[in-house]
Write an enzyme that holds these catalytic residues in place. Structure first.
Site, PDB file in Angstrom:
ATOM      1  N   SER A 184      76.565  18.512  22.554  1.00 37.25           N
ATOM      2  CA  SER A 184      77.950  18.459  22.084  1.00 37.25           C
ATOM      3  C   SER A 184      78.116  18.662  20.584  1.00 37.25           C
ATOM      4  O   SER A 184      79.180  19.052  20.137  1.00 37.25           O
ATOM      5  CB  SER A 184      78.577  17.129  22.508  1.00 37.25           C
ATOM      6  OG  SER A 184      77.806  16.057  22.014  1.00 37.25           O
ATOM      7  N   HIS A 224      79.657  19.226  28.922  1.00 41.79           N
ATOM      8  CA  HIS A 224      80.255  20.323  28.148  1.00 41.79           C
ATOM      9  C   HIS A 224      79.990  21.699  28.767  1.00 41.79           C
ATOM     10  O   HIS A 224      80.467  22.703  28.251  1.00 41.79           O
ATOM     11  CB  HIS A 224      79.742  20.315  26.705  1.00 41.79           C
ATOM     12  CG  HIS A 224      80.399  19.271  25.855  1.00 41.79           C
ATOM     13  ND1 HIS A 224      81.663  19.443  25.335  1.00 41.79           N
ATOM     14  CD2 HIS A 224      79.987  18.052  25.457  1.00 41.79           C
ATOM     15  CE1 HIS A 224      81.991  18.360  24.636  1.00 41.79           C
ATOM     16  NE2 HIS A 224      80.996  17.503  24.698  1.00 41.79           N
ATOM     17  N   LYS A 231      86.886  16.649  30.443  1.00 43.65           N
ATOM     18  CA  LYS A 231      86.845  17.691  29.405  1.00 43.65           C
ATOM     19  C   LYS A 231      87.542  18.949  29.927  1.00 43.65           C
ATOM     20  O   LYS A 231      88.760  19.002  29.963  1.00 43.65           O
ATOM     21  CB  LYS A 231      85.413  17.909  28.952  1.00 43.65           C
ATOM     22  CG  LYS A 231      84.942  16.710  28.126  1.00 43.65           C
ATOM     23  CD  LYS A 231      83.543  16.761  27.624  1.00 43.65           C
ATOM     24  CE  LYS A 231      83.311  15.570  26.692  1.00 43.65           C
ATOM     25  NZ  LYS A 231      82.011  14.949  26.871  1.00 43.65           N
TER      26      LYS A 231
HETATM   27  C1  PLP Z   1      81.682  13.585  26.846  1.00 36.34           C
HETATM   28  C2  PLP Z   1      80.396  13.352  27.468  1.00 36.34           C
HETATM   29  C3  PLP Z   1      80.239  12.322  28.392  1.00 36.34           C
HETATM   30  C4  PLP Z   1      81.347  11.366  28.706  1.00 36.34           C
HETATM   31  O1  PLP Z   1      82.288  11.915  29.546  1.00 36.34           O
HETATM   32  P1  PLP Z   1      83.656  11.128  29.792  1.00 36.34           P
HETATM   33  O2  PLP Z   1      84.141  11.646  31.095  1.00 36.34           O
HETATM   34  O3  PLP Z   1      84.547  11.460  28.652  1.00 36.34           O
HETATM   35  O4  PLP Z   1      83.310   9.681  29.844  1.00 36.34           O
HETATM   36  C5  PLP Z   1      79.013  12.179  29.006  1.00 36.34           C
HETATM   37  N1  PLP Z   1      77.987  13.000  28.708  1.00 36.34           N
HETATM   38  C6  PLP Z   1      78.103  13.997  27.822  1.00 36.34           C
HETATM   39  C7  PLP Z   1      76.937  14.894  27.557  1.00 36.34           C
HETATM   40  C8  PLP Z   1      79.312  14.207  27.160  1.00 36.34           C
HETATM   41  O5  PLP Z   1      79.423  15.196  26.280  1.00 36.34           O
END
Ligand code: PLP
Length: 392
Positions: A181, A209, A240
């Site tokens: 990320s 992502h 996301k």
């Molecule tokens: C954003 C993210 C999460 C968390 O996801 P949410 O649904 O917002 O809790 C978990 N793992 C990774 C790699 C992320 O980038």
């Protein structure tokens, strides 16, 4: 002594070291242009990759679900919170991801916290990329397995650890983000899978992502590498690109059966609300019908990256719409972000300890919701502020 003195002192420490912040307030939906702290700005910082967070069809589906199912599940899934649309969503996601089974959680974070301790035990080894997401790190902490960390995306180092340790443990789990990320780079999954297969190890990929971004119609990093069926545990988020809230594990049916008995968020935390479930089902339908949104996302990402490069910015090694504009110095990074905001462009500054010291960056997140006018406006602001601060 006042029992809250501790917190007063801790907050003062944050202020003294210049990292104290208040939360910006968005006065409307998450779209290409937002009203942040009452100022209209181009939003270059959301994870709303496909613009689904405010999509007409998703909103309509959510409203209809409220009329039919109410606003809350009323219970954890293992009691009476398992509404039929949640099962429908799991089937739709499994089909979309081309995997045997899917288990939904209340968030991506929650999925990692619940699954990692449920699938591992004492006598197992977890081998984890050093840049894995915080929710993986916390999930590993909750597990009774031992852990080893390999250098970021370094397959040779991973191989070294496996050679040295694989024989000492019952089972091995290799865990990696699909897309990282902070840098937008992609894990070397084909090499990781080869190594895992040689060592009879499990592979666990958190594709938060990658989902909705990479692969055919946004099917994710695994699809991007044509590794469908060869990854044992795939995490996706519904928060996301999908634009709503929730997380899921795509895996084998037998693993799903086990998780329904042992993953603690399913046993001890209320199920997703029906509005979110219905909106997500609609999102999966939209992605299955057409690649229009993913194509638009990539068009925007390529356009904006090219613009930044032409201006002379260092945009690192990103292979995805996550675009780090690397500034280096922490104070300068925050100043750059602040001055962009004054120009009407919101890009969050990210500094130590989220990224290594001296690697401060403004992280641009492109979305299918951006218009070319938005992107041109933002590029002008980057040029103006970049020149003023002697970054370009
Ligand atoms: C954003 C993210 C999460 C968390 O996801 P949410 O649904 O917002 O809790 C978990 N793992 C990774 C790699 C992320 O980038």
């Amino acid at each position: 002594m006042n029992k809250f003195t501790y917190f007063h002192e801790k907050v003062e420490e944050l202020k003294d070291s210049g990292v104290y912040r208040t939360l910006p307030v968005n006065y409307g939906p998450c779209t290409n242009v937002i009203e942040l702290n009452h100022k209209r700005v181009i939003n270059l910082s959301s994870n709303n990759y496909l613009g689904l967070a405010n999509h007409r069809r998703l909103k309509e589906a959510a409203k209809q679900a409220i009329d039919k199912y109410g606003v809350g599940a009323g219970s954890v899934r293992t009691i009476v919170g398992n509404q039929d649309i949640l099962e429908e969503l799991e089937r739709a996601l499994a089909e979309f991801k081309k995997e045997e089974a899917v288990v939904c959680f209340q968030s991506g974070l929650n999925c990692n916290l619940g699954v990692i301790p449920a699938i591992t035990e004492k006598g197992d080894l977890i081998v984890s990329d050093e840049l894995n997401h915080a929710s993986i790190i916390d999930g590993v902490r909750l597990s009774r397995a031992d852990k080893a960390i390999y250098r970021h995306a370094d397959v040779a180092h991973l191989a070294e650890i496996l050679n040295e340790k694989a024989g000492l443990y019952n089972r091995i789990f290799i865990i990696t983000d699909g897309v990282f990320s902070m840098d937008g780079d992609i894990a070397p999954l084909p090499e990781i899978v080869d190594l895992a297969e040689k060592n009879n190890a499990f592979v666990y990929v958190d594709d938060a992502h990658g989902s909705g971004v990479l692969g055919a119609g946004g099917r994710g990093t695994i699809d991007h590498f044509h590794l469908n069926g060869r990854i044992d545990f795939i995490v996706g988020t519904l928060s996301k690109a999908i634009g709503v809230i929730g997380g899921y594990m795509a895996t084998k049916t037998k693993v799903k059966e086990w998780l329904l008995h042992r993953a603690r968020p399913l046993l001890f935390s209320t199920a997703l609300p029906p509005s979110a479930i219905a909106a997500t089902i609609e999102a999966v339908k939209i992605l299955s019908e057409s690649e229009e949104l993913t194509k638009k996302l990539w068009y925007n990402a390529i356009y904006f990256k090219k613009g930044l490069k032409q201006l002379g910015f260092d945009i690192g090694n990103s292979k995805t719409p996550i675009t780090p504009v690397i500034i280096g110095n922490e104070a300068l990074t925050m100043k750059f972000s602040q001055q962009l905001l004054e120009q009407g462009v919101f890009v969050s500054g990210i500094v130590f300890p989220t990224v290594p010291l001296g690697k401060g960056r403004c992280r641009v997140m492109l979305s299918a919701s951006h218009t070319i006018d938005d992107l041109d406006f933002a590029l002008k602001a980057f040029e103006k502020v970049g020149k003023k601060l002697n970054i370009i």
